[in-house]
Write a protein that holds these residues in place. Structure first.
Motif, PDB file in Angstrom:
ATOM      1  N   ALA A   8       0.841  -1.208   0.000  1.00  0.00           N
ATOM      2  CA  ALA A   8       0.000   0.000   0.000  1.00  0.00           C
ATOM      3  C   ALA A   8       0.869   1.249   0.000  1.00  0.00           C
ATOM      4  N   ALA A   9       1.948   1.179   0.829  1.00  0.00           N
ATOM      5  CA  ALA A   9       2.847   2.338   0.905  1.00  0.00           C
ATOM      6  C   ALA A   9       3.507   2.592  -0.441  1.00  0.00           C
ATOM      7  N   LYS A  10       3.875   1.459  -1.095  1.00  0.00           N
ATOM      8  CA  LYS A  10       4.525   1.580  -2.394  1.00  0.00           C
ATOM      9  C   LYS A  10       3.583   2.215  -3.417  1.00  0.00           C
ATOM     10  N   ALA A  11       2.309   1.731  -3.405  1.00  0.00           N
ATOM     11  CA  ALA A  11       1.309   2.268  -4.341  1.00  0.00           C
ATOM     12  C   ALA A  11       1.104   3.754  -4.085  1.00  0.00           C
ATOM     13  N   GLU A  12       1.065   4.105  -2.761  1.00  0.00           N
ATOM     14  CA  GLU A  12       0.872   5.500  -2.377  1.00  0.00           C
ATOM     15  C   GLU A  12       2.018   6.370  -2.916  1.00  0.00           C
ATOM     16  N   ARG A  13       3.253   5.860  -2.729  1.00  0.00           N
ATOM     17  CA  ARG A  13       4.431   6.599  -3.205  1.00  0.00           C
ATOM     18  C   ARG A  13       4.343   6.822  -4.721  1.00  0.00           C
ATOM     19  N   GLU A  14       3.951   5.727  -5.426  1.00  0.00           N
ATOM     20  CA  GLU A  14       3.900   5.829  -6.889  1.00  0.00           C
ATOM     21  C   GLU A  14       2.824   6.806  -7.338  1.00  0.00           C
ATOM     22  N   LYS A  54       4.096  10.228  -6.788  1.00  0.00           N
ATOM     23  CA  LYS A  54       5.096  10.497  -7.814  1.00  0.00           C
ATOM     24  C   LYS A  54       4.418  10.877  -9.137  1.00  0.00           C
ATOM     25  N   ALA A  55       3.359  10.073  -9.482  1.00  0.00           N
ATOM     26  CA  ALA A  55       2.622  10.310 -10.729  1.00  0.00           C
ATOM     27  C   ALA A  55       1.949  11.680 -10.697  1.00  0.00           C
ATOM     28  N   GLU A  56       1.378  12.009  -9.465  1.00  0.00           N
ATOM     29  CA  GLU A  56       0.714  13.306  -9.334  1.00  0.00           C
ATOM     30  C   GLU A  56       1.700  14.453  -9.543  1.00  0.00           C
ATOM     31  N   GLN A  57       2.895  14.271  -8.906  1.00  0.00           N
ATOM     32  CA  GLN A  57       3.932  15.313  -9.043  1.00  0.00           C
ATOM     33  C   GLN A  57       4.326  15.492 -10.503  1.00  0.00           C
ATOM     34  N   GLU A  58       4.509  14.304 -11.161  1.00  0.00           N
ATOM     35  CA  GLU A  58       4.906  14.370 -12.571  1.00  0.00           C
ATOM     36  C   GLU A  58       3.836  15.072 -13.407  1.00  0.00           C
ATOM     37  N   ALA A  59       2.575  14.724 -13.046  1.00  0.00           N
ATOM     38  CA  ALA A  59       1.467  15.343 -13.784  1.00  0.00           C
ATOM     39  C   ALA A  59       1.438  16.854 -13.566  1.00  0.00           C
ATOM     40  N   ALA A  60       1.740  17.229 -12.286  1.00  0.00           N
ATOM     41  CA  ALA A  60       1.720  18.656 -11.962  1.00  0.00           C
ATOM     42  C   ALA A  60       2.814  19.408 -12.719  1.00  0.00           C
ATOM     43  N   VAL A  61       3.968  18.700 -12.845  1.00  0.00           N
ATOM     44  CA  VAL A  61       5.081  19.328 -13.586  1.00  0.00           C
ATOM     45  C   VAL A  61       4.700  19.421 -15.060  1.00  0.00           C
TER      46      VAL A  61
END
Lengths: 184, 495
Positions: free
Chosen positions: B479-485, B488-495
């Protein structure tokens, strides 16, 4: 008229009872004979196979069907044979049943490397130890299943007869007189 | 007609050849040379073994406490002489198996120096509880051979409101005469011990029962008890096993102890005459139990006698003193010939339970040529417990122990009457001893299999718990791994 009504009512009755039996067979089904479960709980449960059956359950089934004698289980000795005979209502001749010799595992301190393999497989947690420490067997809890012997890499675990002390010392059974003296 | 009813008071029993004359006619010998080493077992009583409180190398005085009693039913052990502690280790026990048992080895210094004792001027001023405490602290146990701690019995006597104390002076075993001689020579001290026991148990009456083959002991005891109306001295018929507690209670009081009950439950307690003497010594003189009178007799003994020896004396030293011919000795027996234990060798110590040591020649042993049972039922007639020995033995012979238990194996007292009387020399009592041990072993095995099931269940539950924990951790990790990913995806999307 009388004949017709009798035929109809009996047919209906037959159909109804048949339906009841069908339902009962479906919902009140007995998985296996309850005597087998009882027998299995008496047997040691170590699945050793010394009786010639693949495990305690098949042996119990054979006992319930009358295909095996009450003296089937060598590790159980005459005490178990008496219990089985009482449960199944059998006559019993115990004069040639051998009492099992009980063995327990013992660690030889010279060769134990503290590898921890033995106490991981012990089904009764009878072996105590820690990594790189010499292990020891609690003799009172050991059931002599020999699982630890199989995994020990240095063969430091060996089976030994239970040590006789004043607490478990017993009188021997008097030996029977020889045939020559009993014929007079 | 009346005698017909009174005779019913004795059930079964045999009248064996007594062979007591050799020792019963001589006074107790007191000049036994002090042995160089004494072997003192830590368990000389029924119950838990005593716990040593001395160290190797300690110097001890006679009567000093060596090991204290632990638990409710236990007894302490005292130094039988003065000297140095050599060892505390396992040595062969005075038992038919001669298996090792924990013992204290004392090297005597020859001075036999007593520790300071605290005699009591008027013990009847003491409270009954105090009497029990002092008796317990003196390490006194039943000296008839049962070795049950006497203090526990006195306490039970108070709790159960005993109305009769029976003093067992039957000494029904052949050969033994140590109680006989003690009653003749120490009558006043024994009667004093009985009075102290009565005081300790808060009991009114005592009956001293002596078999009628000991008239001198009877007269001595009756004379000593003349001024104490609460103590009655009576004669009882000579018949083995008259000294068995239930037989004696039946004869003296007419009451029968129910199966599975203690005699105290019907208001009767039994103590041995030797125990009464030890109580007198403990209370009046403050001396713990460190020695006892032992009968040394048998065909191979050159000088049969009753001798007072320190506890822990090796039998071999007794044999030297009594001029035993070891070559003629076919069997060494501790206790009487009927119920005593045969010992494998003489290198074993005497203990509180040792009433006699017999060195028997081959001619004194029973013929062992076993013949088939002729169903004469002699064994049924002599069984004091009212059992059917022949049927029990037949069951045991074919390993049907449950059937033997059903017809009374557990009520067998191993008195040996059945084996003694059997015309076919069937070793009946050996069968019963074997079967009793085997029944005990089966009970232990059943207990162990219950324990095994519990251990296996516990282990499975533990393994299950660990697996569950690992699964949860794995899930949490995923779950933690999925959360991290996702982050990460959200950050990438924001960038």
């Amino acid at each position: 008229m009388y004949v017709l009504s009798a035929i109809v009512s009996l047919t209906l009755l037959g159909l109804f009872l048949g339906l009841l039996l069908g339902i009962a067979a479906r919902y009140l089904k007995v998985e296996s004979s309850p005597i087998v479960d009882e027998l299995e709980s008496l047997l040691p449960g170590s699945q050793c196979g010394q009786c010639g059956f693949p495990g305690c359950r098949p042996a119990a089934e054979a006992l319930a069907e009358g295909k095996a004698p009450a003296t089937i289980c060598p590790p159980g000795g005459s005490a178990l044979a008496e219990q089985i005979a009482a449960l199944l209502g059998l006559d019993l001749d115990l004069s040639d049943v051998k009492e099992p010799e009980l063995l327990v595992a013992r660690v030889s301190e010279d060769t134990c490397t503290g590898c921890t393999r033995c106490f991981k497989v012990c089904p009764t947690d009878a072996i105590v130890g820690a990594p790189k420490q010499i292990h020891a067997v609690v003799a009172d809890a050991c059931i002599g299943c020999k699982k630890c012997i199989e995994v020990c890499p240095t063969e430091c675990l060996q089976m030994h007869p239970i040590e006789v002390t004043l607490r478990n010392w017993r009188w021997n059974k008097p030996s029977l007189p020889e045939a020559s003296s009993s014929t007079c | 007609m009346l005698s017909f009813f009174t005779r019913q008071r004795i059930r079964g029993g045999v009248h064996a050849e007594e062979r007591k004359v050799e020792t019963a006619t001589q006074p107790i010998v007191y000049d036994f040379p002090l042995p160089k080493k004494l072997y003192i077992p830590l368990q000389q009583h029924v119950g838990k073994p005593a716990e040593p409180l001395i160290r190797v190398g300690d110097k001890v005085l006679k009567g000093q406490l060596l090991a204290y009693s632990q638990g409710m039913i236990s007894a302490p052990v005292h130094a039988p002489s003065s000297g140095i502690i050599l060892d505390v280790n396992d040595y062969p026990a005075p038992h038919p198996s001669a298996l090792p048992i924990r013992m204290i080895v004392l090297e005597t210094d020859g001075k036999d120096e007593w520790i300071e004792t605290c005699p009591v001027a008027d013990p009847f001023e003491l409270t009954p509880e105090d009497i029990s405490l002092r008796v317990g602290a003196a390490g006194i146990v039943g000296l008839g051979g049962a070795t049950f701690p006497t203090a526990v019995k006195l306490n039970m006597g108070r709790e159960n409101h005993i109305d009769t104390l029976i003093i067992n002076g039957a000494e029904c075993e052949p050969y033994l005469s140590c109680d006989d001689r003690q009653m003749q020579e120490r009558a006043e001290q024994i009667i004093d011990g009985v009075r102290l026991m009565l005081h300790g148990m808060e009991t009114e009456h005592a009956v001293v029962a002596i078999e009628d083959n000991k008239p001198q002991a009877f007269f001595a005891m009756r004379t000593a008890a003349k001024f104490f109306p609460q103590i009655k001295v009576i004669q009882i018929p000579t018949r083995y096993p008259m000294g068995w507690d239930r037989q004696l209670i039946r004869y003296v009081t007419g009451k029968e102890v129910p199966v599975g009950c203690r005699s105290s439950e019907i208001g009767v307690t039994i103590h041995n005459v030797g125990t009464a003497y030890a109580t007198h010594k403990a209370i009046r003189h403050g001396q713990p139990l460190v020695s006892r009178v032992i009968t040394v007799s048998g065909g191979a003994v050159g000088r049969p006698m009753n001798v007072e020896v320190p506890l822990g004396t090796l039998i071999s030293e007794l044999f030297n003193f009594c001029k035993v011919n070891i070559e003629d000795t076919a069997r060494i027996v501790m206790g009487g010939p009927m119920m005593g234990d045969s010992l494998p060798h003489a290198g074993l110590p005497t203990v509180k339970a040792t009433s006699g040591i017999l060195a028997l020649t081959q001619s004194e042993l029973k013929d062992t040529d076993e013949k088939p049972c002729i169903r004469c039922a002699s064994c049924v007639t002599v069984c004091p417990a009212g059992l059917r020995p022949l049927d029990m033995a037949n069951n045991i012979r074919v390993n049907q122990l449950d059937a033997a238990v059903d017809i009374g194996l557990k009520d067998c007292i191993s008195c040996g009457c059945c084996s003694y009387i059997c015309p076919s020399n069937i070793p009946l009592v050996q069968y019963f001893k074997y079967a009793s041990g085997e029944v005990m072993a089966r009970q232990q095995a059943a207990h162990k299999s219950e324990q095994t099931k519990r251990l296996i269940d516990d282990r499975n539950a533990r393994l299950e718990r660990i697996a569950q924990q690992q699964r949860e951790e794995e899930l949490a990790r995923l779950a933690a791994k999925a959360e991290r990913e996702r982050l990460k995806a959200e950050q990438e999307a924001a960038v």
